[in-house]
Write a protein that holds these residues in place. Sequence first.
Motif, short mmCIF file in Angstrom:
data_model
loop_
_atom_site.label_atom_id
_atom_site.label_comp_id
_atom_site.label_asym_id
_atom_site.label_seq_id
_atom_site.Cartn_x
_atom_site.Cartn_y
_atom_site.Cartn_z
N SER A 189 0.83 -1.19 0.00
CA SER A 189 0.00 0.00 0.00
C SER A 189 0.87 1.26 0.00
CB SER A 189 -0.89 -0.02 1.24
OG SER A 189 -1.37 1.27 1.53
N LEU A 190 0.56 2.18 -0.90
CA LEU A 190 1.29 3.44 -0.93
C LEU A 190 1.02 4.23 0.35
CD1 LEU A 190 3.13 5.48 -2.26
CD2 LEU A 190 1.18 6.30 -3.60
N ALA A 191 -0.20 4.15 0.86
CA ALA A 191 -0.53 4.85 2.11
C ALA A 191 0.34 4.35 3.25
CB ALA A 191 -2.01 4.67 2.43
N LEU A 192 0.54 3.04 3.30
CA LEU A 192 1.39 2.47 4.34
C LEU A 192 2.84 2.91 4.15
CD1 LEU A 192 1.59 0.60 6.79
CD2 LEU A 192 1.91 -1.31 5.20
N PHE A 193 3.32 2.94 2.90
CA PHE A 193 4.67 3.41 2.62
C PHE A 193 4.84 4.85 3.10
CE2 PHE A 193 7.34 5.94 -0.25
CZ PHE A 193 8.57 5.35 -0.02
N LYS A 194 3.87 5.70 2.77
CA LYS A 194 3.95 7.10 3.18
C LYS A 194 3.87 7.24 4.70
CE LYS A 194 2.30 9.67 -0.81
NZ LYS A 194 1.22 10.55 -1.28
N ALA A 195 3.06 6.42 5.34
CA ALA A 195 2.95 6.48 6.80
C ALA A 195 4.28 6.12 7.45
CB ALA A 195 1.85 5.54 7.28
N ARG A 196 4.98 5.17 6.86
CA ARG A 196 6.28 4.75 7.40
C ARG A 196 7.39 5.71 7.01
NH1 ARG A 196 5.70 -1.68 6.12
NH2 ARG A 196 4.35 -2.15 7.88
N ASN A 197 7.14 6.51 5.97
CA ASN A 197 8.14 7.46 5.46
C ASN A 197 7.49 8.84 5.33
OD1 ASN A 197 10.44 5.50 4.56
ND2 ASN A 197 8.55 4.60 3.81
N PRO A 198 7.23 9.50 6.46
CA PRO A 198 6.45 10.74 6.44
C PRO A 198 7.04 11.87 5.60
CG PRO A 198 7.21 10.22 8.67
CD PRO A 198 7.61 9.09 7.79
N LEU A 199 8.30 11.75 5.24
CA LEU A 199 8.92 12.75 4.37
C LEU A 199 8.18 12.84 3.04
CD1 LEU A 199 11.41 14.64 4.28
CD2 LEU A 199 12.70 12.76 3.34
N PHE A 200 7.52 11.74 2.63
CA PHE A 200 6.83 11.70 1.35
C PHE A 200 5.34 12.04 1.44
CE2 PHE A 200 10.40 8.67 0.83
CZ PHE A 200 11.09 9.36 -0.16
N LEU A 201 4.82 12.31 2.63
CA LEU A 201 3.39 12.60 2.79
C LEU A 201 2.88 13.77 1.94
CD1 LEU A 201 2.89 11.99 6.61
CD2 LEU A 201 1.81 10.73 4.75
N PRO A 202 3.65 14.84 1.79
CA PRO A 202 3.11 15.99 1.05
C PRO A 202 2.92 15.77 -0.45
CG PRO A 202 5.03 16.63 2.35
CD PRO A 202 4.95 15.15 2.39
N HIS A 249 3.14 10.65 -8.13
CA HIS A 249 4.59 10.74 -8.21
C HIS A 249 5.30 9.44 -7.80
CE1 HIS A 249 4.80 15.00 -9.14
NE2 HIS A 249 3.90 15.22 -8.21
N PHE A 250 4.52 8.40 -7.47
CA PHE A 250 5.10 7.16 -6.97
C PHE A 250 4.70 5.98 -7.84
CE2 PHE A 250 4.72 10.12 -3.53
CZ PHE A 250 5.93 10.00 -2.86
N THR A 251 5.62 5.03 -7.96
CA THR A 251 5.39 3.82 -8.75
C THR A 251 5.86 2.62 -7.93
OG1 THR A 251 5.86 5.04 -10.78
CG2 THR A 251 5.97 2.64 -10.90
N LEU A 252 5.05 1.57 -7.93
CA LEU A 252 5.45 0.34 -7.26
C LEU A 252 6.34 -0.44 -8.21
CD1 LEU A 252 5.24 -1.58 -4.82
CD2 LEU A 252 3.30 -2.65 -5.98
N VAL A 253 7.56 -0.72 -7.78
CA VAL A 253 8.49 -1.53 -8.57
C VAL A 253 8.20 -2.98 -8.17
CG1 VAL A 253 10.90 -2.01 -9.12
CG2 VAL A 253 10.18 0.33 -8.54
N ALA A 254 7.40 -3.65 -9.02
CA ALA A 254 6.88 -4.97 -8.68
C ALA A 254 7.99 -5.97 -8.38
CB ALA A 254 6.00 -5.48 -9.82
N LYS A 255 9.04 -5.94 -9.17
CA LYS A 255 10.13 -6.90 -9.00
C LYS A 255 10.77 -6.79 -7.61
CE LYS A 255 14.18 -8.57 -11.49
NZ LYS A 255 15.02 -8.37 -12.68
N LEU A 256 10.86 -5.57 -7.10
CA LEU A 256 11.48 -5.33 -5.79
C LEU A 256 10.45 -5.23 -4.66
CD1 LEU A 256 14.04 -2.57 -6.86
CD2 LEU A 256 14.48 -5.01 -6.54
N GLN A 257 9.16 -5.11 -5.04
CA GLN A 257 8.09 -4.89 -4.06
C GLN A 257 8.39 -3.67 -3.20
OE1 GLN A 257 5.00 -6.82 -3.79
NE2 GLN A 257 5.81 -7.03 -5.85
N GLU A 258 8.84 -2.59 -3.87
CA GLU A 258 9.16 -1.34 -3.19
C GLU A 258 8.62 -0.18 -4.01
OE1 GLU A 258 13.29 -0.91 -2.33
OE2 GLU A 258 13.39 -2.76 -1.20
#
Length: 135
Positions: free
Chosen positions: A65-78, A83-92
């Motif tokens: 979940s991008l929301a979960l990623f942003k919650a764990r990395n608040p620098l990206f909340l704004p 502006h974000f893409t899930l890199v499926a191969k890396l699951q990141e």
Amino acid sequence: MKDDHIIYPELVEQSHAYLLSRSVDVSKDVVYRNMIKCHLIDQNGQPTRKAIDEGLVSEANDPNSLALFKARNPLFLPYDDRHFTLVAKLQEWAADLYVAKDVSKRIIDGRAIGDKQHAQAVLKYLEKQEGDHYQ
């Protein structure tokens, strides 16, 4: 006692980081008290049904979940989700050039917390790559 000696619930930490990223200078204690007052969290920091029903907090724990990623990395909340893409191969999640450059600039000028030397190196690298791309 300063805020940094108290362990606040994760939702308070995330909300505080988001407010700081928006240049709102507020203590974690004030964030915690207001979140309880507005019935967004309970005394233990758990989201209330109101917060979940209003979509302010997700019940899902999808690791991709991008929301979960942003919650764990608040620098990206704004930044907008586009502006974000899930890199499926890396699951990141990966951010685009705009976000990478803007985050680096925010760290360099003190609007965000991070390693200034690293941010300067990243920005220099990105600008060089962008310059090479246009030649």
